[in-house]
Write an enzyme that holds these catalytic residues in place. Structure first.
Site, mmCIF file in Angstrom:
data_model
loop_
_atom_site.group_PDB
_atom_site.id
_atom_site.type_symbol
_atom_site.label_atom_id
_atom_site.label_comp_id
_atom_site.label_asym_id
_atom_site.label_seq_id
_atom_site.Cartn_x
_atom_site.Cartn_y
_atom_site.Cartn_z
ATOM 1 N N THR A 43 0.834 -1.212 0.000
ATOM 2 C CA THR A 43 0.000 0.000 0.000
ATOM 3 C C THR A 43 0.864 1.256 0.000
ATOM 4 O O THR A 43 0.546 2.250 -0.660
ATOM 5 C CB THR A 43 -0.893 -0.006 1.263
ATOM 6 O OG1 THR A 43 -1.664 -1.197 1.247
ATOM 7 C CG2 THR A 43 -1.796 1.196 1.319
ATOM 8 N N ASP B 142 2.017 -7.723 10.660
ATOM 9 C CA ASP B 142 3.401 -8.205 10.481
ATOM 10 C C ASP B 142 4.442 -7.294 11.141
ATOM 11 O O ASP B 142 5.575 -7.721 11.362
ATOM 12 C CB ASP B 142 3.728 -8.311 8.982
ATOM 13 C CG ASP B 142 2.766 -9.209 8.227
ATOM 14 O OD1 ASP B 142 2.132 -10.059 8.876
ATOM 15 O OD2 ASP B 142 2.633 -9.052 7.000
HETATM 16 O O1 F6P Z 1 0.314 -9.010 5.661
HETATM 17 C C1 F6P Z 1 -0.595 -9.553 6.539
HETATM 18 C C2 F6P Z 1 -0.763 -11.018 6.288
HETATM 19 O O2 F6P Z 1 -1.722 -11.505 7.195
HETATM 20 C C3 F6P Z 1 0.516 -11.840 6.352
HETATM 21 O O3 F6P Z 1 0.888 -12.116 7.675
HETATM 22 C C4 F6P Z 1 0.117 -13.042 5.548
HETATM 23 O O4 F6P Z 1 1.247 -13.638 4.965
HETATM 24 C C5 F6P Z 1 -0.766 -12.466 4.500
HETATM 25 O O5 F6P Z 1 -1.258 -11.248 4.999
HETATM 26 C C6 F6P Z 1 -1.931 -13.331 4.102
HETATM 27 O O6 F6P Z 1 -2.550 -12.741 3.013
HETATM 28 P P1 F6P Z 1 -3.999 -13.115 2.467
HETATM 29 O O7 F6P Z 1 -4.994 -12.589 3.436
HETATM 30 O O8 F6P Z 1 -4.067 -12.444 1.160
HETATM 31 O O9 F6P Z 1 -4.065 -14.607 2.416
#
Ligand code: F6P
Length: 358
Positions: free
Chosen positions: A115, A137
């Site tokens: 973003t 994260d």
């Molecule tokens: O960036 C946040 C996060 O939850 C990460 O910890 C994880 O790898 C990713 O997003 C998961 O992404 P999505 O919700 O697109 O599966």
């Protein structure tokens, strides 16, 4: 008239609503002129395709404790943001057009790493942008802390706490896989908070034999079980030596659902012990923000409101050395904040006997 556009982009997290509420309350309580708020739906998509709704102060009451985002979110990868969409639309030009058509004075963008790259691009294109650091994260450059992180630490800690009791009853090895993308902040903090015995993070590549040794050592000391907190991005010493291309090729043919299952199979083979894997997954991003995040997101939002009223744009509001700071977007975009393997917290974790499998 002060016209503010707002959007939440990327994976959601707790306290997005609390942060937006902070921005809006600070502005409504302190603006000398009338205020209009345009909420773009589902992240940058809303700005590209002109999907928005007008919001008032009322929309931001009662949402301090509510998880998710009242605006919806989506992933709009920066990698392709400058490519035309399937109908040939220039997405960056469309975002600018909508901004100018609505006569916005600024955009408030809440998001993580991807973003921020697009936010920086829009700022460089001449739009007034203020951002807030969102992600479980905690990997955003320029801020010691992101909102959502502490709530996710609480959830991952609870998960490992629960596993602890069943692991001790059965005398098993348990792996709990923790989110965090390419960094280990969440795993390190939840692992330490829950007394995990072995913590594997991407910043410290692991050696499977050292992991097995640590498990054996616990057995010799009379412990019936071992808990591993494994980051979803954990990587072995061998894989860390591969080129980016070769590692990608390995993952393309990967037979495991995730790294934890590979580690579990290796531990079972090498030690003959029974291993179970638990993946709390998206639970870690869900539910109500913890009190810390409610306060933190409100403070960040209020500070963003203050900057907007002072017409200071092109910044992310961050938190450094216990103070709110404004960080130029170009300093944030494209940089990852990872754990330094030589940092104090790693040294202290090792002092209390935690193994990092290296
Ligand atoms: O960036 C946040 C996060 O939850 C990460 O910890 C994880 O790898 C990713 O997003 C998961 O992404 P999505 O919700 O697109 O599966």
């Amino acid at each position: 008239m002060l016209r503010i556009g707002m959007l939440t982009s990327g994976g959601d997290c707790q306290a997005l609503n609390a942060a937006m509420r902070g921005v809006v309350k600070a502005i409504l309580n302190n603006s000398d002129e009338p205020v209009e708020i345009y909420g773009f739906e589902d992240g940058y998509k809303g700005l590209i395709y002109g999907h928005f709704r007008m919001l008032t102060g009322k929309d931001f009451t009662g949402i301090l404790t509510v998880g998710g985002t009242i605006l919806g979110t989506s992933r709009t990868p920066f990698k392709t943001i400058q490519d035309p969409d399937e109908n040939g639309l220039d997405k960056v030009a469309a975002m600018k057009q909508n901004y100018y058509k609505l006569q916005l004075d600024c955009l408030v963008i809440l998001g993580g790493n991807g973003t921020h790259k697009t936010a920086n691009l829009l700022s460089k294109e001449g739009l007034n942008v203020i951002t807030l650091p969102k992600t479980i994260d905690n990997d955003l450059w320029g801020t010691d802390m992101t909102f959502g992180f502490q709530s996710a630490v609480d959830i991952a800690t609870d998960a490992i706490d629960c596993i602890h009791t069943t692991a001790s009853s059965h005398g098993r090895v348990f792996i709990v896989e923790v989110m965090g993308h390419k960094v280990g902040w969440l795993t390190l903090n939840a692992g330490m908070a829950s007394g995990a015995d072995i913590i594997l993070i991407p910043e410290i590549p692991y050696n499977i034999d050292k992991i097995c040794k640590a498990i054996d050592a616990r057995d010799e000391r009379g412990a019936r079980f071992t808990i591993l907190a494994v980051a979803e991005g954990a990587i072995s010493e061998e894989d860390a030596k591969l080129s980016k291309k070769d590692y990608k090729a390995k993952l393309a043919n990967y037979k495991y659902p995730s790294v934890s299952y590979e580690i579990a199979e290796q531990i079972e083979k090498k030690t003959g012990r029974e291993v179970r894997v638990t993946v709390p997954g998206h639970m870690q991003r869900g539910g109500s923000p913890c009190p810390y995040d409610r306060v933190f997101a409100t403070r960040l939002g209020a500070e963003a409101g203050r900057l907007i009223l002072k017409k200071q744009f092109g910044y992310m509001v961050g938190y450094k050395n216990r103070e709110m700071v404004k960080v130029p977007l170009e300093d944030v975009a494209g940089k990852l904040k990872a754990i330094d393997p030589k940092s104090d917290i790693i040294k202290e974790a090792k002092l209390v006997g935690i193994s990092f499998g290296n």
